[in-house]
Design a protein around this motif. Structure first.
Motif, PDB file in Angstrom:
ATOM      1  N   LEU A  51      48.109  42.607  43.479  1.00 37.76           N
ATOM      2  CA  LEU A  51      46.765  42.058  43.319  1.00 37.76           C
ATOM      3  C   LEU A  51      46.432  41.862  41.843  1.00 37.76           C
ATOM      4  O   LEU A  51      46.695  42.721  41.002  1.00 37.76           O
ATOM      5  CB  LEU A  51      45.725  43.002  43.940  1.00 37.76           C
ATOM      6  N   VAL A  52      45.844  40.718  41.553  1.00 39.65           N
ATOM      7  CA  VAL A  52      45.363  40.420  40.198  1.00 39.65           C
ATOM      8  C   VAL A  52      43.854  40.282  40.276  1.00 39.65           C
ATOM      9  O   VAL A  52      43.332  39.597  41.152  1.00 39.65           O
ATOM     10  CB  VAL A  52      45.991  39.117  39.655  1.00 39.65           C
ATOM     11  N   ILE A  53      43.165  40.953  39.385  1.00 41.54           N
ATOM     12  CA  ILE A  53      41.711  40.840  39.287  1.00 41.54           C
ATOM     13  C   ILE A  53      41.412  40.183  37.955  1.00 41.54           C
ATOM     14  O   ILE A  53      41.880  40.647  36.913  1.00 41.54           O
ATOM     15  CB  ILE A  53      41.021  42.210  39.394  1.00 41.54           C
ATOM     16  N   GLU A  54      40.659  39.092  38.010  1.00 41.59           N
ATOM     17  CA  GLU A  54      40.370  38.353  36.792  1.00 41.59           C
ATOM     18  C   GLU A  54      38.899  37.981  36.726  1.00 41.59           C
ATOM     19  O   GLU A  54      38.202  37.967  37.731  1.00 41.59           O
ATOM     20  CB  GLU A  54      41.239  37.090  36.707  1.00 41.59           C
ATOM     21  N   SER A  55      38.466  37.675  35.535  1.00 44.22           N
ATOM     22  CA  SER A  55      37.109  37.197  35.312  1.00 44.22           C
ATOM     23  C   SER A  55      37.117  35.682  35.420  1.00 44.22           C
ATOM     24  O   SER A  55      37.990  35.022  34.870  1.00 44.22           O
ATOM     25  CB  SER A  55      36.642  37.626  33.924  1.00 44.22           C
ATOM     26  N   GLY A  56      36.134  35.156  36.162  1.00 43.73           N
ATOM     27  CA  GLY A  56      36.069  33.713  36.348  1.00 43.73           C
ATOM     28  C   GLY A  56      34.863  33.100  35.676  1.00 43.73           C
ATOM     29  O   GLY A  56      33.854  33.768  35.447  1.00 43.73           O
ATOM     30  N   SER A  57      34.962  31.849  35.395  1.00 46.07           N
ATOM     31  CA  SER A  57      33.886  31.115  34.746  1.00 46.07           C
ATOM     32  C   SER A  57      32.748  30.856  35.722  1.00 46.07           C
ATOM     33  O   SER A  57      32.963  30.496  36.871  1.00 46.07           O
ATOM     34  CB  SER A  57      34.419  29.777  34.229  1.00 46.07           C
ATOM     35  N   MET A  78      31.524  37.251  36.196  1.00 45.40           N
ATOM     36  CA  MET A  78      30.827  38.305  35.450  1.00 45.40           C
ATOM     37  C   MET A  78      29.377  37.938  35.154  1.00 45.40           C
ATOM     38  O   MET A  78      28.501  38.803  35.162  1.00 45.40           O
ATOM     39  CB  MET A  78      31.572  38.637  34.153  1.00 45.40           C
ATOM     40  N   SER A  79      29.078  36.675  34.931  1.00 46.40           N
ATOM     41  CA  SER A  79      27.688  36.299  34.666  1.00 46.40           C
ATOM     42  C   SER A  79      26.834  36.488  35.922  1.00 46.40           C
ATOM     43  O   SER A  79      25.659  36.829  35.828  1.00 46.40           O
ATOM     44  CB  SER A  79      27.593  34.869  34.136  1.00 46.40           C
ATOM     45  N   GLU A  80      27.411  36.294  37.097  1.00 42.96           N
ATOM     46  CA  GLU A  80      26.689  36.554  38.351  1.00 42.96           C
ATOM     47  C   GLU A  80      26.550  38.061  38.590  1.00 42.96           C
ATOM     48  O   GLU A  80      25.513  38.526  39.053  1.00 42.96           O
ATOM     49  CB  GLU A  80      27.393  35.909  39.550  1.00 42.96           C
ATOM     50  N   LEU A  81      27.603  38.817  38.297  1.00 39.55           N
ATOM     51  CA  LEU A  81      27.553  40.272  38.484  1.00 39.55           C
ATOM     52  C   LEU A  81      26.442  40.901  37.658  1.00 39.55           C
ATOM     53  O   LEU A  81      25.828  41.880  38.081  1.00 39.55           O
ATOM     54  CB  LEU A  81      28.884  40.920  38.121  1.00 39.55           C
ATOM     55  N   GLU A  82      26.181  40.342  36.505  1.00 37.56           N
ATOM     56  CA  GLU A  82      25.146  40.878  35.621  1.00 37.56           C
ATOM     57  C   GLU A  82      23.740  40.599  36.127  1.00 37.56           C
ATOM     58  O   GLU A  82      22.775  41.133  35.602  1.00 37.56           O
ATOM     59  CB  GLU A  82      25.331  40.305  34.209  1.00 37.56           C
TER      60      GLU A  82
END
Length: 179
Positions: A51-57, A78-82
């Protein structure tokens, strides 16, 4: 070796994921396994190895997270997670997708059928497993529709269909209910 030790070993051997994320995933997997001890986790173990976990635009991924079963990548916006999303809820939701992943689909959404039902059922399971501490409601329309279908055919049918990737079980049950 029991399945939870195998899962821990698979996570430990995955260099794509940080130790803190591995610990969080293992905690959530334990919650799942304690709640649903009879659900097969071999697929999860195999997928966790790579599994790869990455940050998306935020411009590419409108949702807070996305799991691609073909590439075995979990993308977090990440902008949505915030925006006050409950990360525990988001990760459990995606873990359910990983647990049920087959080829290019998960749950009972094979061939792009029953996608809304799959989303609703995944959300219901996620809420039952870890709740939702955010102010944002996820997939409320899908949850309402899924609850209506569960009342018609029974939650046991949805549960079995979801974890065995057998969307025909739902279709057959609905068809037989019409008779």
């Amino acid at each position: 070796m029991d399945i939870m030790n195998q899962i821990k070993e698979a996570l430990d051997n995955n260099n794509n994921i940080s130790n803190s994320v591995k610990d969080n995933l293992l905690t959530l997997i334990n919650i799942f396994h304690q709640t649903f001890p009879n659900v097969e986790l071999e697929n999860l173990k195999n997928r966790l190895q790579s599994l790869v976990i990455e940050s998306g635009s935020k411009y590419v991924y409108k949702e807070v997270s996305d799991y691609n079963p073909t590439s075995n990548k979990l993308t977090l916006n990440m902008s949505e997670l915030e925006k006050n999303h409950d990360i525990k809820h988001v990760l459990m939701y995606q873990l359910l997708n990983i647990i049920t992943a087959k080829n290019n689909y998960f749950g009972f959404s094979k061939d792009h059928k029953l996608i809304a039902l799959n989303i609703g059922y995944t959300e219901i399971l996620t809420n039952n497993l870890v709740g939702n501490d955010s102010e944002i409601e996820y997939h409320s329309d899908e949850v309402i529709a899924t609850n209506l279908i569960a009342n018609m055919i029974g939650n046991d049918i949805l549960f079995k269909s979801y974890f065995t990737n057998d969307f025909n079980l739902i279709n057959n049950t609905l068809e037989n209910a019409r008779l």
